[in-house]
Design a protein around this motif. Structure first.
Motif, PDB file in Angstrom:
ATOM      1  N   GLY A 251       0.819  -1.212   0.000  1.00  0.00           N
ATOM      2  CA  GLY A 251       0.000   0.000   0.000  1.00  0.00           C
ATOM      3  C   GLY A 251       0.851   1.260   0.000  1.00  0.00           C
ATOM      4  O   GLY A 251       0.595   2.195  -0.776  1.00  0.00           O
ATOM      5  N   LEU A 252       1.863   1.293   0.853  1.00  0.00           N
ATOM      6  CA  LEU A 252       2.774   2.438   0.871  1.00  0.00           C
ATOM      7  C   LEU A 252       3.482   2.595  -0.474  1.00  0.00           C
ATOM      8  O   LEU A 252       3.610   3.714  -1.005  1.00  0.00           O
ATOM      9  CB  LEU A 252       3.813   2.271   1.982  1.00  0.00           C
ATOM     10  N   GLY A 253       3.961   1.466  -1.006  1.00  0.00           N
ATOM     11  CA  GLY A 253       4.701   1.515  -2.263  1.00  0.00           C
ATOM     12  C   GLY A 253       3.859   2.013  -3.418  1.00  0.00           C
ATOM     13  O   GLY A 253       4.295   2.888  -4.187  1.00  0.00           O
ATOM     14  N   LEU A 254       2.657   1.476  -3.569  1.00  0.00           N
ATOM     15  CA  LEU A 254       1.796   1.890  -4.672  1.00  0.00           C
ATOM     16  C   LEU A 254       1.393   3.356  -4.537  1.00  0.00           C
ATOM     17  O   LEU A 254       1.368   4.100  -5.531  1.00  0.00           O
ATOM     18  CB  LEU A 254       0.545   1.009  -4.722  1.00  0.00           C
ATOM     19  N   HIS A 255       1.062   3.761  -3.321  1.00  0.00           N
ATOM     20  CA  HIS A 255       0.624   5.144  -3.131  1.00  0.00           C
ATOM     21  C   HIS A 255       1.722   6.134  -3.511  1.00  0.00           C
ATOM     22  O   HIS A 255       1.487   7.078  -4.279  1.00  0.00           O
ATOM     23  CB  HIS A 255       0.204   5.351  -1.676  1.00  0.00           C
ATOM     24  N   TYR A 256       2.905   5.903  -3.000  1.00  0.00           N
ATOM     25  CA  TYR A 256       3.974   6.878  -3.246  1.00  0.00           C
ATOM     26  C   TYR A 256       4.686   6.670  -4.571  1.00  0.00           C
ATOM     27  O   TYR A 256       5.461   7.528  -4.996  1.00  0.00           O
ATOM     28  CB  TYR A 256       4.950   6.896  -2.066  1.00  0.00           C
ATOM     29  N   SER A 257       4.415   5.566  -5.253  1.00  0.00           N
ATOM     30  CA  SER A 257       4.947   5.411  -6.613  1.00  0.00           C
ATOM     31  C   SER A 257       4.353   6.461  -7.532  1.00  0.00           C
ATOM     32  O   SER A 257       5.014   6.915  -8.482  1.00  0.00           O
ATOM     33  CB  SER A 257       4.634   4.008  -7.152  1.00  0.00           C
ATOM     34  N   THR A 258       3.123   6.878  -7.267  1.00  0.00           N
ATOM     35  CA  THR A 258       2.496   7.892  -8.119  1.00  0.00           C
ATOM     36  C   THR A 258       3.160   9.252  -7.933  1.00  0.00           C
ATOM     37  O   THR A 258       3.223  10.046  -8.877  1.00  0.00           O
ATOM     38  CB  THR A 258       0.992   7.993  -7.810  1.00  0.00           C
ATOM     39  N   TYR A 259       3.643   9.521  -6.743  1.00  0.00           N
ATOM     40  CA  TYR A 259       4.359  10.773  -6.510  1.00  0.00           C
ATOM     41  C   TYR A 259       5.764  10.719  -7.101  1.00  0.00           C
ATOM     42  O   TYR A 259       6.242  11.683  -7.713  1.00  0.00           O
ATOM     43  CB  TYR A 259       4.432  11.077  -5.018  1.00  0.00           C
ATOM     44  N   LEU A 260       6.423   9.582  -6.921  1.00  0.00           N
ATOM     45  CA  LEU A 260       7.765   9.449  -7.471  1.00  0.00           C
ATOM     46  C   LEU A 260       7.737   9.398  -8.994  1.00  0.00           C
ATOM     47  O   LEU A 260       8.714   9.777  -9.638  1.00  0.00           O
ATOM     48  CB  LEU A 260       8.440   8.198  -6.907  1.00  0.00           C
ATOM     49  N   ALA A 261       6.636   8.935  -9.572  1.00  0.00           N
ATOM     50  CA  ALA A 261       6.510   8.953 -11.036  1.00  0.00           C
ATOM     51  C   ALA A 261       6.629  10.382 -11.556  1.00  0.00           C
ATOM     52  O   ALA A 261       7.268  10.631 -12.587  1.00  0.00           O
ATOM     53  CB  ALA A 261       5.181   8.332 -11.465  1.00  0.00           C
ATOM     54  N   GLU A 262       6.020  11.319 -10.840  1.00  0.00           N
ATOM     55  CA  GLU A 262       6.109  12.721 -11.244  1.00  0.00           C
ATOM     56  C   GLU A 262       7.518  13.266 -11.036  1.00  0.00           C
ATOM     57  O   GLU A 262       7.996  14.097 -11.808  1.00  0.00           O
ATOM     58  CB  GLU A 262       5.095  13.552 -10.457  1.00  0.00           C
ATOM     59  N   VAL A 263       8.184  12.787  -9.987  1.00  0.00           N
ATOM     60  CA  VAL A 263       9.573  13.202  -9.750  1.00  0.00           C
ATOM     61  C   VAL A 263      10.467  12.697 -10.875  1.00  0.00           C
ATOM     62  O   VAL A 263      11.298  13.432 -11.419  1.00  0.00           O
ATOM     63  CB  VAL A 263      10.066  12.681  -8.382  1.00  0.00           C
ATOM     64  N   TYR A 264      10.289  11.416 -11.233  1.00  0.00           N
ATOM     65  CA  TYR A 264      11.049  10.866 -12.356  1.00  0.00           C
ATOM     66  C   TYR A 264      10.761  11.637 -13.638  1.00  0.00           C
ATOM     67  O   TYR A 264      11.666  11.911 -14.434  1.00  0.00           O
ATOM     68  CB  TYR A 264      10.690   9.394 -12.573  1.00  0.00           C
ATOM     69  N   ARG A 265       9.485  11.961 -13.847  1.00  0.00           N
ATOM     70  CA  ARG A 265       9.099  12.663 -15.072  1.00  0.00           C
ATOM     71  C   ARG A 265       9.823  14.002 -15.188  1.00  0.00           C
ATOM     72  O   ARG A 265      10.306  14.369 -16.253  1.00  0.00           O
ATOM     73  CB  ARG A 265       7.588  12.889 -15.084  1.00  0.00           C
TER      74      ARG A 265
END
Length: 221
Positions: free
Chosen positions: A95-109
């Protein structure tokens, strides 16, 4: 007496006994966030509109719904609806991983968008495959500038671990609640949990600051 040092020292080992669970949930959750966030960032640049829409829809849905609701769904609803059952710790980490993957996706972008267009053109001119372009040219240039931001998200993930108490993960807050239920003394356990979170967060922040300093030194050379 509101505060008893003797009682505080007696319950501290009980809290320290589960600090490993908190740190492991942070580490594994952050690793999932980093990995899946990268996948989302790359797929978000797909030339296929359906893939881009699906990725963007997933990111918007996850970012705009509470993490606690997502944890409840994964732990309580998913086993009943799809028959997928996981331990509380595994559910919390995912749950933690999936939730914050969406934020890190924007960081990677943001890091990927910061790579000059000439680098993409050079890769095409050299007839690099997509995999080689990403692994040899784009990502090595995109990731270093965003490492401090990723470090900040590591701290955020750590501070969100008390939410795992809602799905019965025995981390520091859960242990403190059990102690309070047993002894009816809330001041010391909850204060100690707050202090432990503060100390560890400051240590993580110091590591992030050190990383920023090292990167600034490397860029100045």
């Amino acid at each position: 007496m509101i505060w008893s040092w003797e009682y505080a020292w007696s319950v501290l080992p009980l809290l320290l006994d589960v600090i490993g669970t908190t740190l492991l949930a942070t580490l594994f959750g952050f690793l999932i966030a980093c990995t899946f966030g990268m996948v989302l960032a790359v797929l978000g640049r797909s030339r296929f509109r359906v893939i881009r829409w699906t990725v963007n829809g997933f990111i918007e849905f996850v970012r705009n719904t509470p993490l606690l609701v997502q944890l409840f769904f994964l732990f309580y609803a998913l086993p009943l609806s799809l028959g997928i059952s996981m331990s509380a710790f595994t559910t919390g980490v995912i749950g933690l991983g999936l939730h914050y993957s969406t934020y890190l996706a924007e960081v990677y972008r943001s890091g990927i968008n910061g790579v000059e267009k000439g680098q993409w053109e050079a890769a095409r001119a050299l007839n690099f495959s997509k995999q080689r372009t990403w692994t040899r040219i784009i990502l090595p240039q995109a990731i270093p500038p965003i490492l401090p931001i990723m470090g900040n998200y590591l701290i955020v993930v750590f501070k969100e671990t008390p939410l795992l108490a809602a799905i019965t993960v025995m981390e520091m807050l859960s242990r403190a609640k059990n102690i309070v239920s047993r002894d009816w003394r809330p001041t010391e356990p909850y204060t100690l949990v707050g202090i432990l979170f503060l100390v560890i967060s400051l240590l993580l922040a110091a590591l992030v600051s050190l990383l920023e300093y090292k990167m600034a030194q490397r860029q100045s050379k």
